[in-house]
Design an enzyme around this catalytic site. Structure first.
Site, short mmCIF file in Angstrom:
data_model
loop_
_atom_site.label_atom_id
_atom_site.label_comp_id
_atom_site.label_asym_id
_atom_site.label_seq_id
_atom_site.Cartn_x
_atom_site.Cartn_y
_atom_site.Cartn_z
N SER A 1 -4.44 -2.33 -10.83
CA SER A 1 -4.86 -3.24 -9.77
C SER A 1 -6.38 -3.18 -9.59
CB SER A 1 -4.14 -2.84 -8.47
OG SER A 1 -4.64 -3.57 -7.39
N LYS B 1 -5.70 -10.35 -2.26
CA LYS B 1 -4.65 -9.36 -2.01
C LYS B 1 -3.34 -9.93 -2.51
CE LYS B 1 -7.67 -6.88 0.07
NZ LYS B 1 -8.16 -5.61 -0.46
N GLY B 2 -2.77 -9.27 -3.52
CA GLY B 2 -1.57 -9.80 -4.14
C GLY B 2 -1.95 -10.80 -5.21
N ARG B 3 -2.85 -10.35 -6.10
CA ARG B 3 -3.32 -11.24 -7.18
C ARG B 3 -2.21 -11.45 -8.20
NH1 ARG B 3 -8.41 -8.19 -6.65
NH2 ARG B 3 -9.95 -9.69 -5.91
N LYS B 4 -2.32 -12.56 -8.92
CA LYS B 4 -1.35 -12.81 -9.99
C LYS B 4 -1.99 -12.39 -11.31
CE LYS B 4 1.28 -15.88 -7.37
NZ LYS B 4 1.80 -15.03 -6.32
N TYR B 5 -1.32 -11.52 -12.04
CA TYR B 5 -1.80 -11.11 -13.37
C TYR B 5 -0.61 -10.62 -14.18
CZ TYR B 5 -2.37 -6.85 -10.45
OH TYR B 5 -2.19 -5.83 -9.55
N LYS C 1 -6.62 -0.29 -3.08
CA LYS C 1 -5.62 -1.00 -3.89
C LYS C 1 -4.19 -0.51 -3.69
CE LYS C 1 -7.08 -3.89 -5.37
NZ LYS C 1 -7.57 -4.99 -4.46
N THR C 2 -3.94 0.13 -2.57
CA THR C 2 -2.58 0.62 -2.32
C THR C 2 -1.85 -0.18 -1.24
OG1 THR C 2 -3.51 2.19 -0.76
CG2 THR C 2 -3.13 3.00 -3.00
N THR D 1 -3.79 -1.25 1.67
CA THR D 1 -4.45 -0.89 2.93
C THR D 1 -4.74 -2.13 3.80
OG1 THR D 1 -6.64 -0.92 1.89
CG2 THR D 1 -5.50 1.20 1.97
P1 A3P Z 1 -2.79 -6.55 -6.11
O1 A3P Z 1 -3.69 -7.63 -5.65
O2 A3P Z 1 -3.26 -5.86 -7.33
O3 A3P Z 1 -1.33 -6.99 -6.23
P2 A3P Z 1 -5.74 -3.02 -0.79
O4 A3P Z 1 -5.57 -3.88 0.39
O5 A3P Z 1 -5.64 -1.55 -0.46
O6 A3P Z 1 -6.94 -3.40 -1.60
O7 A3P Z 1 -4.49 -3.26 -1.73
C1 A3P Z 1 -4.25 -4.50 -2.36
C2 A3P Z 1 -2.81 -4.49 -2.83
O8 A3P Z 1 -1.94 -4.54 -1.69
C3 A3P Z 1 -2.42 -5.69 -3.64
O9 A3P Z 1 -2.75 -5.40 -4.97
C4 A3P Z 1 -0.92 -5.83 -3.36
O10 A3P Z 1 -0.12 -5.42 -4.44
C5 A3P Z 1 -0.69 -4.88 -2.19
N1 A3P Z 1 0.10 -5.43 -1.08
C6 A3P Z 1 1.08 -4.75 -0.43
N2 A3P Z 1 1.60 -5.48 0.53
C7 A3P Z 1 0.95 -6.68 0.50
C8 A3P Z 1 1.09 -7.87 1.25
N3 A3P Z 1 1.98 -7.98 2.23
N4 A3P Z 1 0.27 -8.92 0.95
C9 A3P Z 1 -0.62 -8.82 -0.07
N5 A3P Z 1 -0.80 -7.69 -0.82
C10 A3P Z 1 -0.02 -6.64 -0.54
#
Ligand code: A3P
Length: 314
Positions: free
Chosen positions: A130, A263-267, A6-7, A9
């Site tokens: 997250s 990735k990049g959920r809305k909440y 969740k950082t 990756t």
């Molecule tokens: P959220 O979905 O909570 O916003 P991981 O890939 O390690 O699981 O991390 C997911 C997180 O990557 C997402 O958390 C989002 O905030 C972050 N993130 C950073 N750069 C991103 C990008 N370019 N596109 C989508 N998510 C990104």
């Protein structure tokens, strides 16, 4: 690239591959882009299994026909191609489950002592939130029934809530986990990336990473030319080739390929109560992290400067 989860990756994993020098593992139906070898799930399958994850299917077929050792093609960072016909490659394993698994550092250092270890860190409070949203999206019963505030304070609650609390909070004990990696890898091989910076300006993070990995100029790409901010997604995404980073017409959006919905959920933003609870929960650990990073000569991410200031606690 060891995590934690969740950082950012997946974004780093995807963007890195826009430079064709970087090769990663094949996707697996169970673990997607992750290998997760140095945890317990696959470790006992042995190194040949691990190295075979980094071969394209056509390589594997050819190797099987030639009856060769399947680990032959793998090079840890710094290694050249093992076969004159092949373009040079730097292989990387992105498994976000490694960072907070104490066994992973020891196991990885035995098999890959020369590897660079990339660690992405965001404010652990944001990471916890997250993870909670991730668990809700996956219909985890405790996350569906309880608010985030209830989960993080669920010390004496029933086992499912306690387990979720642990998975929200403990990967964020960065100082403890980083200390483990430093037991097994020299600090010059540990690359810390500020995940909040990756989110805000991935091109500068990736351009810097190419330098830190000591790539020749001819082996680098300019990430500012291949990434663009996508208004709809609210994140940087891969530019579809032929599209301009700022769109072709004024006011036009560039054509992009973004990470999926997970990735990049809305909440909604985290509540003030949860923020305060987590500021206190992580305060001493964040101070310890700042000490370790200073000792190994790494700069402090800006979120860490905020998280270690006393004003966060009131
Ligand atoms: P959220 O979905 O909570 O916003 P991981 O890939 O390690 O699981 O991390 C997911 C997180 O990557 C997402 O958390 C989002 O905030 C972050 N993130 C950073 N750069 C991103 C990008 N370019 N596109 C989508 N998510 C990104």
């Amino acid at each position: 690239m060891v995590g934690p989860q969740k950082t950012g990756t997946a974004a780093l994993h995807r963007f890195l591959q826009l430079n064709k020098l970087f090769k990663t593992s094949r996707q697996s139906p169970a673990d997607f882009e992750e290998v997760q070898f140095f945890n317990d799930k696959h470790y006992f399958k042995g190194p040949a299994w691990y190295f075979s994850r980094f071969q394209a299917d056509d390589d594997r077929d050819r190797d099987n026909n030639n009856n060769n050792n399947s680990s032959r093609e793998f090079q840890s960072p710094g290694g050249g191609p093992s076969d004159g016909e092949r373009a040079p490659a730097l292989y990387f394993d992105k498994s976000a489950t490694y960072f907070d698994d104490p066994k992973a550092a020891r196991r990885a250092s035995r098999l890959l002592p020369d590897a660079f270890v990339v660690i992405l860190l965001i404010d652990p409070a944001e990471r916890a939130y997250s993870w909670y949203q991730h668990a809700r999206a996956h219909l985890d019963p405790a996350a569906s029934e309880l608010t985030f505030e209830q989960v993080i304070q669920a010390r004496d609650a029933e086992p499912r809530a306690r387990a979720l609390r642990k998975r929200c909070l403990e990967p964020g004990y960065y100082s403890q986990h980083l200390a483990k990696w430093l037991e097994f890898y020299p600090s010059r091989q540990i690359i810390i990336i500020d995940g909040q910076w990756l989110r805000a300006n991935p091109a500068s993070v990736l351009n810097r990473l190419q330098l830190v990995l000591r790539l020749e100029q001819s082996q680098t790409i300019d990430y500012a030319k291949v990434l663009a901010y996508d208004q709809r997604k609210g994140f940087f995404c891969e530019l579809i080739s032929g599209s301009e980073p700022s769109g072709t017409q004024p006011g036009d959006s560039p054509k992009t390929r973004c990470l999926g919905e997970a990735k990049g959920r809305k909440y909604p933003p985290m509540s003030r109560d949860a923020r305060l609870y987590l500021a206190r929960h992580y305060w001493a650990r964040n101070r310890q992290l700042a000490r370790i990073l200073t000792d190994i000569g790494q700069s402090l991410p800006s979120w860490l400067l905020d998280a270690t200031s006393l004003s966060q606690l009131i």
